[in-house]
Design a protein around this motif. Sequence first.
Motif, short mmCIF file in Angstrom:
data_model
loop_
_atom_site.label_atom_id
_atom_site.label_comp_id
_atom_site.label_asym_id
_atom_site.label_seq_id
_atom_site.Cartn_x
_atom_site.Cartn_y
_atom_site.Cartn_z
N THR A 100 40.71 26.36 43.51
CA THR A 100 39.77 26.79 44.55
C THR A 100 38.66 27.63 43.91
OG1 THR A 100 41.43 26.81 46.31
CG2 THR A 100 39.47 28.17 46.65
N ILE A 101 37.42 27.34 44.29
CA ILE A 101 36.28 28.10 43.80
C ILE A 101 35.91 29.14 44.87
CG2 ILE A 101 33.93 27.99 42.90
CD1 ILE A 101 36.07 26.48 41.27
N LEU A 102 35.91 30.40 44.47
CA LEU A 102 35.67 31.49 45.41
C LEU A 102 34.38 32.23 45.09
CD1 LEU A 102 39.12 33.34 45.73
CD2 LEU A 102 37.95 32.05 47.52
N ARG A 103 33.65 32.58 46.15
CA ARG A 103 32.58 33.56 46.01
C ARG A 103 33.18 34.90 46.45
NH1 ARG A 103 28.85 31.83 49.32
NH2 ARG A 103 27.37 30.95 47.83
N VAL A 104 33.16 35.87 45.55
CA VAL A 104 33.70 37.20 45.84
C VAL A 104 32.53 38.17 45.94
CG1 VAL A 104 35.31 39.00 45.12
CG2 VAL A 104 35.76 36.61 44.51
N THR A 105 32.42 38.84 47.08
CA THR A 105 31.32 39.78 47.29
C THR A 105 31.86 41.19 47.45
OG1 THR A 105 30.03 38.07 48.44
CG2 THR A 105 29.34 40.37 48.75
N ASN A 106 31.35 42.09 46.61
CA ASN A 106 31.69 43.51 46.72
C ASN A 106 30.95 44.07 47.92
OD1 ASN A 106 31.89 46.31 46.49
ND2 ASN A 106 31.76 46.30 44.25
N GLN A 108 30.58 46.97 48.94
CA GLN A 108 29.94 48.27 48.75
C GLN A 108 28.55 48.14 48.13
OE1 GLN A 108 32.87 50.44 46.43
NE2 GLN A 108 33.87 51.22 48.28
N ASN A 109 28.37 47.18 47.21
CA ASN A 109 27.06 47.04 46.56
C ASN A 109 26.45 45.65 46.74
OD1 ASN A 109 28.52 45.39 44.80
ND2 ASN A 109 28.66 46.95 43.20
N LYS A 110 27.17 44.76 47.45
CA LYS A 110 26.70 43.40 47.79
C LYS A 110 26.56 42.48 46.57
CE LYS A 110 26.64 44.63 52.02
NZ LYS A 110 27.77 44.22 52.89
N ARG A 111 27.11 42.86 45.43
CA ARG A 111 27.11 41.96 44.27
C ARG A 111 28.14 40.86 44.50
NH1 ARG A 111 27.26 45.89 38.92
NH2 ARG A 111 25.52 47.26 39.47
N SER A 112 27.84 39.65 43.98
CA SER A 112 28.75 38.52 44.15
C SER A 112 29.01 37.82 42.82
CB SER A 112 28.17 37.50 45.15
OG SER A 112 28.09 38.05 46.44
N VAL A 113 30.19 37.22 42.70
CA VAL A 113 30.53 36.40 41.54
C VAL A 113 31.24 35.15 42.03
CG1 VAL A 113 30.73 38.33 39.92
CG2 VAL A 113 32.75 37.57 41.21
N ILE A 114 31.25 34.13 41.18
CA ILE A 114 31.98 32.90 41.47
C ILE A 114 33.16 32.81 40.50
CG2 ILE A 114 31.88 30.38 41.52
CD1 ILE A 114 30.21 31.67 43.69
N ALA A 136 35.26 41.61 37.33
CA ALA A 136 35.23 42.96 37.88
C ALA A 136 34.02 43.73 37.38
CB ALA A 136 36.52 43.70 37.50
N GLN A 137 33.68 43.52 36.12
CA GLN A 137 32.51 44.19 35.54
C GLN A 137 31.23 43.76 36.24
OE1 GLN A 137 31.48 43.15 31.41
NE2 GLN A 137 31.31 45.34 30.99
N LYS A 138 31.10 42.46 36.50
CA LYS A 138 29.91 41.95 37.18
C LYS A 138 29.81 42.48 38.61
CE LYS A 138 29.58 37.61 34.54
NZ LYS A 138 28.20 37.78 34.04
N LEU A 139 30.95 42.76 39.22
CA LEU A 139 30.96 43.29 40.58
C LEU A 139 30.79 44.81 40.62
CD1 LEU A 139 33.81 41.25 42.34
CD2 LEU A 139 31.35 41.07 42.74
N GLY A 140 30.81 45.44 39.44
CA GLY A 140 30.66 46.88 39.38
C GLY A 140 31.88 47.63 39.88
N MET A 141 33.08 47.09 39.60
CA MET A 141 34.30 47.70 40.14
C MET A 141 35.29 48.13 39.05
SD MET A 141 36.39 44.38 41.62
CE MET A 141 37.98 45.20 41.50
#
Length: 244
Positions: A100-106, A108-114, A136-141
């Motif tokens: 499954t391909i997921l878009r994950v959006t933080n 708190q800061n609205k950053r997203s990754v696939i 996690a780094q790309k999401l700033g978490m």
Amino acid sequence: MRVLIFSLCIACLIPLVGCGKKHIASPQGYPARTKAKPRTSSTYTVWGKNYKTLASSEDFVQYGKASWYGKKFHGRKTANGERYDMYGMTAAHKNLPFGTILRVTNMQNKRSVIVRVNDRGPFVEGRIVDLTHTAAQKLGMLGPGVVPVKLEAVGGPSHSTVASSKKSKSGTYYVQIGSFGDKFNAQTLKQKIVREGRSCRLYQDVSSSIWKVHVGPYLTYTAAERAKRALANKFSGAFIFAGK
């Protein structure tokens, strides 16, 4: 004399106590993953609790907390049999089908990754997804460790698509072997497959901006199934779909 011999025997045995197989502890909140085996069944059990995997990820949306796992698990087998790469863009989820391909959006800061689901977890109350170090780094978490997120399935294996393909044995079929947010990565994989002598194409999902790598086309489902089996060792999340 007998007392002396008995004492010497006891002294020799003492260093051997505790020399059995060493137990490798896992981080708090996670089951040990040192001997993970691929889980392909629809149900599995962790810590006495049963979990059921979904037949399809279509229209899947979920809100909750995300965490990440890193160096301790780097190189170990994930639940689908792949090696965990802390620098990759993958994720662990308790219920979504592998691939499954997921878009994950933080939130708190609205950053997203696939990311692509290739593992099971996290088995911690309130957490819905475990991400790689890089994701996690790309999401700033990395600092907070746990943040509120939104999950959206934007691609991956579809139970309904495969089922309909099996009913219709003739037509045009493809084997999807990867999905990427970056076109360069998708192009690199395509070139590798072409060098191996297989027909391959890139397809952009306009609604999600995801680049998909399709091997084919094949004129029958049987031919696509043979190709999928041949690719299974390298692409465990590969799946067949009817296309144009």
